[in-house]
Write a protein that holds these residues in place. Structure first.
Motif, short mmCIF file in Angstrom:
data_model
loop_
_atom_site.label_atom_id
_atom_site.label_comp_id
_atom_site.label_asym_id
_atom_site.label_seq_id
_atom_site.Cartn_x
_atom_site.Cartn_y
_atom_site.Cartn_z
N GLU A 56 0.83 -1.46 -0.02
CA GLU A 56 -0.11 0.02 -0.08
C GLU A 56 0.99 1.25 -0.17
OE1 GLU A 56 -0.62 -2.62 1.92
OE2 GLU A 56 -2.63 -3.23 1.84
N LEU A 129 3.20 11.32 -7.90
CA LEU A 129 2.07 10.63 -8.13
C LEU A 129 1.72 9.43 -7.25
CD1 LEU A 129 2.37 10.52 -11.89
CD2 LEU A 129 1.04 12.01 -10.47
N LEU A 130 2.85 8.64 -6.85
CA LEU A 130 2.76 7.53 -6.10
C LEU A 130 2.30 8.31 -4.70
CD1 LEU A 130 3.19 4.34 -5.07
CD2 LEU A 130 5.35 5.29 -4.55
N ARG A 133 -1.72 9.26 -5.03
CA ARG A 133 -2.34 7.98 -4.77
C ARG A 133 -2.77 7.18 -3.68
NH1 ARG A 133 -0.19 7.51 -10.60
NH2 ARG A 133 -1.77 8.27 -12.00
N ASN A 134 -1.40 6.90 -3.09
CA ASN A 134 -1.49 6.39 -1.74
C ASN A 134 -2.05 6.96 -0.57
OD1 ASN A 134 -0.26 4.11 -2.88
ND2 ASN A 134 1.57 4.40 -2.30
N ASN A 136 -4.57 9.31 -0.96
CA ASN A 136 -5.90 9.23 -1.44
C ASN A 136 -6.39 7.64 -1.08
OD1 ASN A 136 -8.45 10.23 -2.91
ND2 ASN A 136 -8.15 8.43 -3.76
N ARG A 137 -5.79 6.65 -1.06
CA ARG A 137 -6.33 5.38 -0.69
C ARG A 137 -6.41 5.27 0.85
NH1 ARG A 137 -3.89 3.35 -5.32
NH2 ARG A 137 -1.69 3.17 -4.48
#
Length: 159
Positions: A56, A129-130, A133-134, A136-137
């Motif tokens: 994750e 970007l990673l 995205r992480n 947001n998760r």
């Protein structure tokens, strides 16, 4: 891989250190769990435990006061590198963090540092970007009241 050493790499300030005093409590293909004392003693907290979620790209830490009461959960957005020969893991702190205090209040912090790192090319586009995205998760889990899925790893070990 059986990890025996963990390094922490930071972008701001730029450094990479061996967390030589962290104790690896458990590990499997998805997580590495550690116990630790603060590197620089602070009046507000003294020790804690962390769970590195390898797939994750997050690290959640349970941070305790010196009387063993819970101060907060601290969630780092990270990237992992592994060295099988050294049996080591290096995690890079991608700057954005989420703090959940003992009353459950959620705060996203250090986005200004992420912007500064992007501005000065200290962080790559891919890392940024990673990170986003992480982040947001992680926030999606928290806002859907599913953070306990992450907490369980530490709580089940009595940490």
């Amino acid at each position: 891989m059986n990890i025996t050493k963990i390094y922490r790499r930071r972008i701001i300030p730029r450094d990479c250190i061996l967390l030589k005093d962290d104790v690896i409590v458990a590990q499997d293909d998805e997580t590495v769990i550690t116990k630790w004392n603060t590197l620089n003693p602070k009046p507000a907290f003294s020790h804690g435990c962390s769970c590195f979620f390898l797939k994750e790209g997050i690290k959640i830490s349970k941070v305790y006061r010196s009387d063993n009461s819970l101060l907060r959960w601290y969630c780092d957005i990270v990237a992992y590198d592994f060295d099988p020969e050294e049996k080591s893991m290096t995690y890079t702190d991608l700057l954005a963090d989420v703090i959940i205090d003992s009353q459950g209040m959620v705060k996203v912090v250090d986005l200004d540092e992420l912007a500064e790192a992007m501005e000065h090319d200290w962080i790559t586009k891919e890392q940024t970007l990673l990170c986003l995205r992480n982040l947001n998760r992680l926030l999606s889990l928290i806002y859907r009241d599913k953070f306990d899925r992450l907490q369980t790893k530490l709580d089940s070990l009595g940490l």
